[in-house]
Design an enzyme around this catalytic site. Structure first.
Site, mmCIF file in Angstrom:
data_model
loop_
_atom_site.group_PDB
_atom_site.id
_atom_site.type_symbol
_atom_site.label_atom_id
_atom_site.label_comp_id
_atom_site.label_asym_id
_atom_site.label_seq_id
_atom_site.Cartn_x
_atom_site.Cartn_y
_atom_site.Cartn_z
ATOM 1 N N SER A 144 0.861 -1.184 0.000
ATOM 2 C CA SER A 144 0.000 0.000 0.000
ATOM 3 C C SER A 144 0.894 1.231 0.000
ATOM 4 O O SER A 144 2.064 1.164 0.404
ATOM 5 C CB SER A 144 -0.883 0.002 1.257
ATOM 6 O OG SER A 144 -1.505 1.256 1.453
ATOM 7 N N TYR A 157 -1.751 -1.223 10.987
ATOM 8 C CA TYR A 157 -1.944 -1.499 9.561
ATOM 9 C C TYR A 157 -0.811 -0.904 8.726
ATOM 10 O O TYR A 157 -0.222 -1.582 7.875
ATOM 11 C CB TYR A 157 -3.289 -0.948 9.082
ATOM 12 C CG TYR A 157 -3.464 -1.054 7.585
ATOM 13 C CD1 TYR A 157 -3.750 -2.276 6.994
ATOM 14 C CD2 TYR A 157 -3.302 0.056 6.758
ATOM 15 C CE1 TYR A 157 -3.882 -2.386 5.608
ATOM 16 C CE2 TYR A 157 -3.430 -0.042 5.384
ATOM 17 C CZ TYR A 157 -3.728 -1.269 4.817
ATOM 18 O OH TYR A 157 -3.838 -1.381 3.451
#
Length: 266
Positions: A144, A157
């Site tokens: 990401s 995360y």
């Protein structure tokens, strides 16, 4: 089975929706046999019915929860017993959680670490050995843009995605000249179920206009994997974001990211 075994096989985790589903569709369209892994058995069954008829491929499914530590080994052993070799491994499964770390749920975060980091590493370790033996293989790890900076309100995360990026770049270097490539796909905000699952649909970043769609991200990921790229960030805006943090003081980057993740005020 003999016919389908002559085709290459791609294993895709988190395959029932979002980027994972679109990647499965692209691989199927390109005549790869599929091994699909996800918790959602009903959706996997639908794909196992649809894809062979539409694309003349073989599909094997595993309704497995990758937060359970034994799942990667079980998948690997079952494929060995069936004499199915994996040519492409796509570690797409992952999820996030939202909130101040002191207040978020520990069990959820431990499960996230298991899925986003441990199972990804475990599957890579298991299937990479076979790839090395056959002198060919491709690995796509879905990271990401979160991998490029700290993420207040999503601290765990963001840290998991930083691991995925670092891990991917490192083993890509180790594998140079072996016939095996590793690609880290680093999408920005994408129109998936992620925001709702992470309980962050009311945050500022979830209202970003012009989110990339999953099909576009998957196409870029597939093309980059086939082109042997190590790191790919889909979208100009996301590329600028990923590069800009290199030249910005970390304290400022952290403040900006926190501001983007705060709940919108009415």
């Amino acid at each position: 089975m003999n016919k389908s075994q002559r085709q290459k096989t791609a294993l895709i985790t988190g395959a029932s929706s979002g980027i994972g589903y679109q990647l499965a569709y692209i691989f199927a369209r390109n005549r790869y046999n599929l091994v699909l892994v996800d918790k959602k058995e009903e959706k996997l069954n639908e794909m196992a019915d649809e894809f062979p008829q539409k694309f003349d491929i073989f599909v094997k499914i595993f309704a497995k929860d990758l937060s359970i530590p034994t799942s990667p080994e079980e998948i690997f052993r079952d494929l060995q017993k069936a004499s199915i070799k994996v040519d492409v491994l796509v570690n797409n499964a992952g999820f996030g959680t939202y909130g101040v770390f002191a207040e978020t749920d520990l069990t959820t975060e431990l499960n996230m670490l298991q899925v986003n980091i441990v199972s990804l590493t475990h599957l890579t370790k298991l299937f990479l050995k076979d790839m090395v033996e056959q002198g060919y293989g491709k690995i796509l790890n879905v990271a990401s843009v979160a991998a490029f900076q700290p993420g207040p309100l999503m601290a765990v995360y963001f840290a998991t995605k930083a691991y995925v990026l670092s891990f991917s770049e490192a083993i890509a270097n180790e594998l140079e000249g072996t016939g095996i490539t590793v690609t880290a796909l680093c999408p920005g905000p994408t129109a998936t179920e992620f925001q709702q699952a992470a309980a962050m649909k009311d945050s500022k970043i979830s209202s970003v206009s012009r989110m990339m769609d999953t099909e576009t991200v998957a196409k870029i990921g597939y093309r980059s994997l086939m082109a042997n790229k190590t790191v790919v960030v889909p979208g100009l805006r996301n590329k600028i974001l990923a590069e800009s943090v290199r030249f910005t003081p970390r304290s400022l980057v952290t403040k900006v990211v926190k501001s983007m993740h705060e709940i919108k005020k009415n």
